[in-house]
Design an enzyme around this catalytic site. Structure first.
Site, mmCIF file in Angstrom:
data_model
loop_
_atom_site.group_PDB
_atom_site.id
_atom_site.type_symbol
_atom_site.label_atom_id
_atom_site.label_comp_id
_atom_site.label_asym_id
_atom_site.label_seq_id
_atom_site.Cartn_x
_atom_site.Cartn_y
_atom_site.Cartn_z
ATOM 1 N N CYS A 1 -6.406 13.405 -4.699
ATOM 2 C CA CYS A 1 -5.552 14.590 -4.894
ATOM 3 C C CYS A 1 -4.515 14.769 -3.800
ATOM 4 O O CYS A 1 -3.545 15.500 -3.981
ATOM 5 C CB CYS A 1 -6.409 15.847 -4.965
ATOM 6 S SG CYS A 1 -7.800 15.706 -6.093
ATOM 7 N N HIS B 1 -3.847 24.548 -0.703
ATOM 8 C CA HIS B 1 -4.204 23.542 -1.708
ATOM 9 C C HIS B 1 -4.587 24.261 -3.006
ATOM 10 O O HIS B 1 -4.100 23.902 -4.077
ATOM 11 C CB HIS B 1 -5.339 22.677 -1.196
ATOM 12 C CG HIS B 1 -5.702 21.544 -2.101
ATOM 13 N ND1 HIS B 1 -4.804 20.566 -2.475
ATOM 14 C CD2 HIS B 1 -6.871 21.228 -2.730
ATOM 15 C CE1 HIS B 1 -5.386 19.705 -3.285
ATOM 16 N NE2 HIS B 1 -6.640 20.087 -3.457
ATOM 17 N N HIS C 1 -2.853 21.367 -11.364
ATOM 18 C CA HIS C 1 -3.147 20.428 -10.268
ATOM 19 C C HIS C 1 -2.639 19.052 -10.669
ATOM 20 O O HIS C 1 -3.240 18.366 -11.493
ATOM 21 C CB HIS C 1 -4.646 20.421 -10.009
ATOM 22 C CG HIS C 1 -5.060 19.601 -8.812
ATOM 23 N ND1 HIS C 1 -4.163 18.882 -8.048
ATOM 24 C CD2 HIS C 1 -6.281 19.397 -8.233
ATOM 25 C CE1 HIS C 1 -4.803 18.266 -7.080
ATOM 26 N NE2 HIS C 1 -6.094 18.574 -7.174
ATOM 27 N N HIS D 1 2.898 -36.547 -3.235
ATOM 28 C CA HIS D 1 4.200 -36.702 -3.894
ATOM 29 C C HIS D 1 4.633 -35.307 -4.343
ATOM 30 O O HIS D 1 4.379 -34.876 -5.451
ATOM 31 C CB HIS D 1 4.021 -37.650 -5.094
ATOM 32 C CG HIS D 1 5.258 -37.821 -5.936
ATOM 33 N ND1 HIS D 1 5.528 -37.017 -7.012
ATOM 34 C CD2 HIS D 1 6.270 -38.713 -5.861
ATOM 35 C CE1 HIS D 1 6.657 -37.393 -7.578
ATOM 36 N NE2 HIS D 1 7.136 -38.424 -6.892
ATOM 37 N N ASP E 1 3.999 -46.919 -5.507
ATOM 38 C CA ASP E 1 5.157 -46.086 -5.188
ATOM 39 C C ASP E 1 5.977 -46.676 -4.052
ATOM 40 O O ASP E 1 7.210 -46.705 -4.091
ATOM 41 C CB ASP E 1 4.693 -44.668 -4.815
ATOM 42 C CG ASP E 1 5.398 -43.614 -5.645
ATOM 43 O OD1 ASP E 1 6.616 -43.458 -5.472
ATOM 44 O OD2 ASP E 1 4.754 -42.958 -6.484
#
EC number: 2.3.1.-
Length: 1806
Positions: free
Chosen positions: A589, A725, A768, A1376, A1565
């Site tokens: 709240c 509040h 509220h 790679h 490769d």
């Protein structure tokens, strides 16, 4: 009196005597108030030493507290600074009473001294600042005539002055004084408690009493007699601690003093008075000794001080009246402490000591500095006056300084700043769509609760008042925003689809953020505090209703970014381009106020300079209603929260969105912001001691209030309003009122009648709002400040909660049942407190201060002003215009200057623009209304960017004799530029030209040619710079005649000094060598050809060809008269120009040689920094060779061909129809030439006009430029006048809202979770992809598991499955890397092929010798990228099969394995050809010498510097930078020689051992990826814009095995294919010892735009999640199918783009350059296009993005339609599936508008 200056080196010495007296008593008035004011002073930048002292003293006390026994230490509350200890008066009555009394006294006296000393000498604050900056110098108190005195603990404070050589020393020594006072108090308490323990049952007893009228001898005799009679032990005896002529003070244990006073007739007779001495005994020689004193001062800090300082000012002993004799700092402290512990106070001796000193020094006067006037000081003044004839005594109190209020508050740093709230906006229940409507709701006392609306959920099915039905709410009520789905999606660049899937609270958060920023006058980067890198976003959100319920019904693209909390503030940051932090906070709240406190902390810490903060809540989930109902949070009865009502039964849930904008106060004031409220302090704590986590705790709340009030430096009694509040729960309301009354309305220290306290709670009105509750309350208080009123409280429906205190009236605390005035009070500030508590236990409190009043009598000198209105859509544009007109109707007295400031410098400017120049409000309204009438025909500025700007500099013909420039008088920048130029001119010996521009002469006054020409060029230079300062920057310049000099300066060819020199020198030569008036210039309105025909046979010269029909002739006066007569006779209009000389004629020949010589000497000609259009040459100049001294000579004499120059500039596209022209000069002349020559030109504007106020001309031009799309620096335009201008609170942006809402359907929220299916084993099997394996001995790193095999005669089939996430396989892939992700290189496919090929053959041909293998015809359709999630498997499946092994052929296919363990469509294929390597070797022999020859040729080219030679590191660095980043073991090439598309490499294979392979991929490769190197590094390929990858090869074969560590050489030449220029072919030869031993034949590479790299090579999170549709092969396009980018040596296969429904194919169709955009029209436009691919594509786009077809006009851009990258991928896939059009997601980057895309589709797919 002499005055101290920093230069003097020390404060002045005085002849008079000075005494500084330190009292032994704290002030009797408000001690807490004094310390609170000290705290506020310490936050001021002018008191750095005060702040340092408080800090050092705090550290000293904390260190001493740490050393206390645990039981005593527990008594000390947490304190932020030592000043906070004044807030606990009860502590001064306990065991630490003496310590705290001493600490507070010493702190107060030393702090006051630090703050007051400068004001002894200086009146002005600035001088005080200067004093502090020089605080290391000696100050006046150290003059030889200064003395120190003190009583009791005040004696200790004297050390802070006595030991200091400069004021800067006081903080450190003062802190030691505080430490010693604390230690002295603890020792005294310990010794005294040994004599008599403290009685804790009642009030503390005194340890000292004064006997008035008694003599010391009599008192001592009586005490001696009593002690003898009572046989009193020595330590417990009562003793005399002080005496003077009028009284004697006795001290001792309290009970013994009471007994003595009761039994002794002597003492009863003298009416003994008790003293407030409650902390024990001092001045007791029988109790203390030197050892005690040394114990007190024995600290490490004392040793440091002793090493640095020594006594400098004498201090009087209170026993003898003589100065202390100590020569060291430690010695002085010891003597002071010993004096306090063992010696009696004899003030008469001190008085006599001062008298003696005055007599001895022949002083005639004494300045006595005291903290407050007291009896000892009066005694001293009396004695000095009576004993010294004519002696003058003046007394000054120091304490009043603390009470002074400064007119100027300068925070010491960001941590001390106040926080200004400068903007606010909201959406609240009850139709409160803005803050004004919110106030109306509050003012009227409305309760807006209602039944849950149908757009949230069906309240009838989801509500059960009995709570028996599962998952239902116990209440049907709430407070709701009207139409929360309304949103202007295009404004925020969101598609309808995205808007619909985005949480409405997040949408409204960005809307209210925009409105709050708009009201705050925010413009990015306008000031340092609005720098985009320094702005953050903080929002509180405590629920995800829309995501959990509404969008969860059909999860789609924007489920996560549209619903997760972090995206709320993140989207705001992204839209506004804020680079500061974005936080979404959930504290239940209290989320929004706690978040605002976090935002304040960010500002206080200096992390940000501006923040947007707030909270959001939109309720759509019935689960939360149900959960809160079951938790007994919610009220079951109608109405909003019944705050403080006797029947309060829980809270009412509410929607709400609130946004505020905050800066530090000093930044807001510097930025000229409207301040609507100030946050003085904010803090959060937790109710840790509550009985449950959800229960409030009064003690925690009260502690928080104290903390906040202390931090704010505000007396709680000065707070006049507390917004509570107030949820309307019995427990919460009663606890909160208890804590409020304890701190803000205590019964002990009551409020005065002038200090009423009102309380309120907005939840009684709007419910509220949970996460938005705090900012809702804050907005209410801000509105109260604005409206000067407190709205009524409507929560009490019946009667007041009986748990509330019954004495509210006595406490002066009031509940406003009606609207209550809350006016400003002169000399006071209104303070308010806002509370916001969390159901999870958190408490947040914010202290607010009213905004400052701003008054000004400033009158803006400008006669005209610009007012702008803009919008992103035509509908909003009209509404914005209407809103502003309505505002002006309602506010007819609006300041035009402030209206202009607000709408220009303090607003964003969108593409639909209205801009008006006006001299009054009526004119503004009239022009705005004309815009409204024509709004349908209004066209927005182009989205292609601002137009090009050309400056045209006027020649002398436009100048007038004497000018009176308003810009010179009112524009500081323009004025400074002219003055600088004038200084340059005068520095070169020319006369000042200022008299020609400042109006000091009549307008017809003729100045000399030198002054006139210098003035013209200087005005033009200053004007150009002024325009540039306003953001109008030229892309090209042209100067007409004399104007060329200014143009050359602006283009960077000439410096200002050189330009003025040339102009001035030329004018001087004309004056010297030419006769004024002998020649004339004639402007003729006719084409040159017609003039030549009419004047055939007549003598004349052509000076200027200005336009098609604008020509200037020149000649002698007689010639010009003849010419004029002839031309007029045939009907041509002729005008004689008012110039002294005939420029560009034979008259100027007399000066040419001298002028050229002057131009050669010392004048530097530079290359232009922009195109210069030359009327002399009729061309555009770009180089540094053309403009020379020779050019200047020719320009003086030869014809100005302005016409030809403009035509040539247009021919070379230097200018075009869109170019905006600004004429730089005193009157527009060139604009006519431009319009005549280039009739289609966009806009031409003037800088000045003859006979028109400069500001009127400028404003008209600014409006035209603004509407043409030129980005004006409006802040720079308004800045010189800003302090007198005000930011008006104008109407906010009028949104073009539409409803975007996904309705929750049915009641599945009630029934969920009631059916379960036990599929755990099945699911696990699917997730792991496990299949039963076939027993097999074959297992390598890439062939991990045989899942199927069959062998039938000569036919066979083997299926293997491998997990790429297995370490060796993953390591090979990551070796790679492309685009940062591991990609399976084709060499890995090669290893797999060779492994399976051998395994298949051995199982079909038993015992036969395995043949050599050629892996042929490899085609990879899609690349294979290693997924990010390495914890889950990524399977591939490879199948090899043959129908007859004797044929020598086996076929391979590669497939991905999906999550359901099924195989995807094949993504690669190849063949294994069984062959004989001996035949290969033989066939390669003829090629060997050819290959070797090419290698040798490359070597020679390298030696000649033609070919490039690369080392290993360089080669692979280039490779990595351009495409592939190889791991070390792949990096076999040791050196490379490369020339165009041909290369060879020397290779050494890696010896690193890892994995199990048939042929390690890094071997393959290394010997083959030379081809990839050539294609991605060679300068023959545009590698910046493109990259190359290979879809495969024709053959791969090795006649000899590749061996670790062995050396090889590779050679390749790639050749571009004729049929497709994007495809290259080549053969890679592998050589060893001069022979070819292997070959990769027919390797193919395809070129792709680099922009597609991310699209193809991005690692998926989990590869198995790709759908069948996404992974399916590409449908055959219209042309020959081509494989998509894949990998072999040097690169990798292109993966399917890893996103929902990503297309499989990535081969783009041809992409020609877009044609020029057509005029906006609904697409498709042509009648015959309805069935075209283009038309279908637009329908598909509209459908996917949830747009109307009418939105898809040709000029609509995909970015503005909300088609972002995610949506682009979705649409691209739909194109492929439904239209057979293969495109990429980048298509919408290449064709950014609907028109561009439609044209491309029509050309290539119709």
């Amino acid at each position: 009196m002499p005055v101290y200056t920093p230069q003097s080196g020390s404060l002045p010495e005085y002849s008079k005597m000075k005494l500084l007296y330190f009292s032994n008593e704290l002030p009797k008035d408000d001690l807490q108030g004094l310390f609170r004011r000290l705290y506020n002073h310490s936050k001021d930048r002018r008191y750095p030493l005060l702040a340092r002292f408080i800090h050092e003293a705090t550290l000293a006390v904390r260190e001493e507290v740490r050393q206390l026994p645990t039981a005593v230490k527990a008594l000390v509350p947490a304190f932020e600074t030592v000043l906070n200890l004044a807030d606990y008066p009860e502590l001064r009555k306990g065991p630490l009473g003496g310590s705290l009394e001493g600490v507070l006294l010493c702190v107060l006296e030393i702090a006051t001294l630090i703050g007051h000393v400068p004001r002894l000498y200086f009146k002005e604050a600035a001088d005080c600042c200067s004093y502090y900056e020089n605080a290391s110098e000696r100050f006046d108190l150290h003059a030889v005539s200064t003395y120190l005195a003190g009583l009791g603990l005040g004696l200790l404070s004297t050390a802070a002055v006595a030991l200091c050589s400069a004021l800067a020393d006081v903080p450190v020594i003062g802190a030691e004084v505080v430490r010693v006072s604390f230690r002295l108090g603890t020792l005294v308490d310990e010794i005294s408690q040994n004599l008599e323990p403290r009685d804790t049952s009642g009030s503390p007893d005194t340890w000292a009493s004064v006997v008035p009228g008694a003599k010391v001898e009599e008192v001592q005799a009586e005490l001696d007699a009593i002690h003898a009679r009572e046989k009193t032990p020595q330590p417990s005896k009562i003793f005399i601690s002080a005496w003077n002529e009028g009284s004697v003070t006795i001290s001792g244990p309290p009970s013994r003093i009471r007994r003595v006073l009761r039994l002794s007739e002597f003492f009863r007779r003298h009416r003994v008075v008790s003293l407030p001495v409650y902390s024990g005994l001092c001045h007791a020689k029988h109790l203390y000794n030197e050892q005690h004193a040394r114990e007190i001062i024995s600290t490490r800090s004392m040793d440091s001080i002793n090493a640095l300082y020594s006594p400098a000012i004498p201090v009087y002993q209170t026993s003898t009246g003589r100065p202390f004799t100590a020569s060291t700092a430690k010695g002085l402290f010891e003597q002071l402490v010993l004096e306090l512990l063992t010696q009696p106070i004899l003030w008469d001796n001190v008085v006599q000591g001062v008298v003696d000193q005055a007599y001895a020094t022949s002083a005639t006067s004494c300045d006595v500095l005291v903290f407050r006037i007291s009896v000892p000081i009066n005694d001293l003044r009396t004695a000095l006056g009576s004993k010294l004839q004519g002696f003058e005594t003046s007394t000054e109190e120091l304490i009043p300084w603390i009470l002074q209020k400064s007119d100027m508050e300068i925070p010491r740093g960001t941590a001390q700043s106040k926080i200004a709230i400068i903007g606010m906006s909201c959406r609240m229940p009850g139709g409160a769509t803005d803050t004004e409507k919110f106030w109306e709701l509050l003012e009227q006392g409305l309760d807006v609760a209602r039944k849950i609306p149908a757009d949230r959920f069906d309240v009838e099915t989801h509500y059960d008042p009995k709570g028996k039905r599962v998952n239902t709410s116990h209440t049907p009520y709430g407070c709701f925003i009207d139409e929360p789905g309304l949103f202007d999606a295009p404004f925020f660049n969101m598609s309808p689809r995205e808007a619909q899937q985005t949480d409405p609270m997040q949408r409204l958060a960005i809307v209210t953020a925009y409105e709050a920023l708009e009201r705050a006058g925010y413009v990015a980067n306008r000031t340092p505090a609005t720098n985009l890198h320094r702005i953050g976003t903080f929002y509180g959100q405590a629920s995800d209703d829309y995501r959990e319920v509404n969008t969860a019904q059909e999860i789609s693209t924007y489920f996560i970014p549209g619903g997760c909390r972090a995206f709320g503030p993140g989207r705001i940051n992204y839209f506004f381009k804020f680079s500061g932090p974005s936080f979404s906070c959930d504290t239940a709240c209290s989320s929004s106020l706690a978040t605002i406190q976090a935002a304040c902390t960010s500002l206080w810490n200096g992390d940000t300079d501006m923040v947007v903060a707030g909270g959001m809540n939109v309720l759509t989930n019935s689960d939360a209603f149900a959960g809160l109902s079951h938790g007994h949070f919610l009220s079951k009865t109608p109405g909003a929260c019944k705050t403080w009502d006797v029947n309060a039964d829980g809270y009412c849930r509410a929607d709400g969105i609130g946004s505020i904008v905050m800066k530090r106060l000093e930044d807001a004031e510097a930025d000229n912001d409207n301040i609507i409220g100030i946050i003085r302090a904010a803090a959060t704590n937790h109710s840790a001691e509550a009985i449950s986590i959800t229960h409030p705790h009064a003690g925690a709340q009260a502690y928080l209030y104290r903390q906040v009030m202390s931090s704010a430096g505000i007396d709680p009694l000065d707070v006049s309003f507390v917004e509570m509040h107030g949820t309307g729960t019995q427990a919460g309301d009663s606890v909160e009122i208890t804590s409020i009354t304890d701190i803000f309305a205590p019964i002990t220290k009551r409020r005065s009648a002038q200090q009423p306290l009102h309380i309120g709670a907005v939840k009684a009105n709007v419910g509220h709002g949970e996460a938005v509750a705090g900012v809702t309350a804050l907005l209410k208080v801000l509105l109260m400040y604005q409206k000067n009123a407190i709205p009524p409280h409507v929560g009490i429906k019946n009667s007041l909660n009986p748990l509330f205190p019954k004495d509210l009236d006595k406490r002066n605390l009031h509940i406003p049942y009606q609207k209550v005035p809350w006016p400003r009070v002169k000399g006071k500030k209104r303070y308010a407190v806002v509370n916001n508590f969390s159901a999870a236990g958190g408490n947040t409190t914010v202290c607010l201060e009213e905004p400052p009043l701003r008054e000004t009598d400033y009158v803006d000198p400008r006669t005209a002003h610009v007012v702008n209105v803009s919008a992103k859509s035509k509908i909003s544009f009209k509404k914005n215009l209407e809103r502003l007109v309505a505002y002006l109707d309602a506010n007819p007295d609006t300041s035009l200057a402030s209206l202009s400031y607000t709408t220009t410098a303090r607003r964003y400017h969108h593409n639909h623009r209205a801009s008006v120049a006006a001299t009054d409000i009526a004119q503004v309204k009239k022009k705005l209304l004309s815009y409204i009438d024509k709004v349908e025909a209004h066209k927005p500025i182009p989205a292609t960017g601002p137009p090009q700007v050309a400056f045209a500099f006027t020649g002398q013909g436009a100048s007038y004799k004497s000018m009176n420039l308003e810009l010179f008088h009112h524009s500081p920048y323009f004025r400074s530029q002219l003055l600088h130029l004038d200084a340059l001119a005068q520095g070169q010996g020319f006369p000042s030209f200022i008299p020609a521009v400042d109006g000091s002469h009549e307008k017809d006054y003729a100045h000399s040619p030198v002054v006139t020409q210098l003035a013209l060029v200087s005005v033009e230079i200053a004007l150009a710079k002024y325009w540039i300062s306003l953001g109008v920057k030229p892309n090209a310049v042209v100067g007409h005649s004399l104007g060329e000099y200014a143009a050359f300066h602006v283009a960077g060819v000439l410096s200002a000094s050189d330009a003025l020199f040339l102009v001035g020198r030329r004018a001087q030569l004309l004056e010297e060598k030419c006769q004024i008036g002998s020649h004339k210039m004639l402007a003729v309105r006719a084409p040159l050809a017609d003039i030549e025909k009419a004047l055939e046979g007549t003598n004349y010269e052509v000076a200027c060809i200005n336009g098609p029909k604008e020509t200037v002739l020149s000649g002698s006066q007689a010639q010009v008269e003849v010419v004029s007569e002839i031309l007029q006779s045939v009907g041509y209009r002729c005008t004689s120009l008012d110039v002294a000389f005939a420029f560009h004629s034979s008259q100027t020949e007399a000066i040419l040689d001298d002028f050229e010589e002057a131009a050669k000497d010392g004048v530097l000609f530079r290359a232009p920094n922009m195109p210069v259009i030359s009327p002399l040459l009729g061309k555009v100049i770009f180089d540094d060779k053309t403009i020379t001294a020779k050019y200047m000579r020719r320009a003086t004499r030869e014809t100005v061909n302005f016409l030809s120059a403009l035509e040539m500039a247009q021919t070379f596209s230097t200018v075009d129809e869109e170019t905006v022209w600004v004429e730089i000069g005193p009157h527009p002349v060139c604009m006519g030439f431009v319009n005549a020559t280039l009739p289609a030109v966009n806009e031409t504007v003037a800088s000045m006009k003859r006979g028109e106020d400069n500001w009127v001309t400028l404003c008209n031009s600014l409006t035209a430029l603004h509407c043409a799309g030129v980005p004006i620096e409006w802040n720079e335009y308004q800045r010189p006048f800003e302090k007198g201008l005000r930011l008006l609170d104008l109407p906010t942006y009028a949104w073009n809202d539409k409803t975007y809402w996904i309705q929750y359907n049915g009641d599945w929220a009630l029934t969920k979770g009631n059916t379960f299916y036990d599929a755990e084993k099945s699911l696990k099997a699917q997730q792991t992809g496990q299949l039963a394996s076939v027993p097999s001995g074959l297992r390598t790193s890439t062939v991990q598991q045989i899942i199927e095999e069959s062998f039938n005669g000569s036919a066979g089939k083997v299926v293997m499955q491998s997990d790429m996430m297995q370490p060796d396989f993953l390591d090979a892939a990551h070796g790679h890397k492309m685009n940062g992700c591991g990609v399976v290189t084709s060499s890995i496919h090669g290893d797999i092929g060779f492994t399976l090929g051998g395994y298949l053959y051995k199982n079909l041909v038993k015992g036969g010798k395995a043949p050599d293998m050629n892996m042929a015809n490899l085609v990879v359709l899609r690349g294979l990228v290693a997924q990010k999630n390495t914890k889950k498997p990524q399977y591939i499946r490879v199948t090899i099969s043959t129908t007859d092994i004797n044929s020598g052929v086996a076929e391979l296919i590669w497939q991905n394995v999906l999550n359901d363990n099924t195989a995807d469509e094949p993504f690669a294929s190849a063949s294994i050809l069984y062959d004989d390597a001996a035949l290969w070797l033989k066939s390669w022999i003829p090629s060997t010498h050819l290959v070797q020859g090419r290698i040798e040729a490359l070597e020679r080219l390298a030696e000649d510097g033609i070919a490039n030679r690369f080392t290993r590191n360089m080669a692979y660095l280039l490779f990595a930078n351009n495409l592939v980043d190889y791991a070390q073991k792949y990096r076999g090439m040791q050196s490379v020689v490369l020339h165009e598309l041909e290369a060879f490499a020397d290779i050494t294979l890696s010896t690193e051992k890892s994995g199990t392979w048939t042929i390690p991929p890094y071997f393959i490769d290394s010997v083959a990826h030379l081809a990839g190197f050539v294609m991605n590094v060679s300068d023959a390929i545009d590698t910046k814009a493109n990259y190359c990858v290979t879809p495969g090869w024709k053959s791969l074969r090795f006649a000899k095995p590749l061996v670790a560590g062995a050396k090889y050489r590779s050679y390749v030449k790639m050749i571009q294919t004729e049929e497709d220029p994007t495809v290259y072919l080549g053969d890679v030869y592998i050589m060893q010892d001069g022979a070819i031993i292997g070959m990769c034949g027919g390797i193919q590479f395809r070129r792709y735009p680099r922009i597609l790299l991310n699209r193809f090579f991005t690692a998926p999170e989990e590869a198995g999640a790709i759908s069948h549709a996404a992974a399916s092969s590409t449908p055959a396009p219209r042309t020959k199918p081509e494989p998509v980018p894949v990998a072999t040596p040097a690169t990798a296969a292109a993966p399917v783009a890893q996103s929902p429904a990503a297309p499989a194919s990535v081969t783009p169709a041809p992409a020609p350059a877009p044609a020029p955009g057509p005029t906006p029209a609904a697409a498709p436009a042509a009648a015959g296009e309805s069935d075209s691919v283009a038309a279908k594509a637009l329908v598909l786009i509209a459908k996917e993005a949830a747009l109307e077809l009418s939105d898809l006009t040709d000029d609509a851009s995909f970015a503005n339609l909300g088609v972002d990258s995610l949506m682009s991928l979705v649409i691209a896939e739909k194109f492929r599936e439904e239209l057979g059009v293969t495109v990429t997601g980048s298509l919408f980057l290449e064709y950014p508008t609907i028109g561009d895309l439609r044209s491309w589709l029509l050309e290539y797919y119709n």
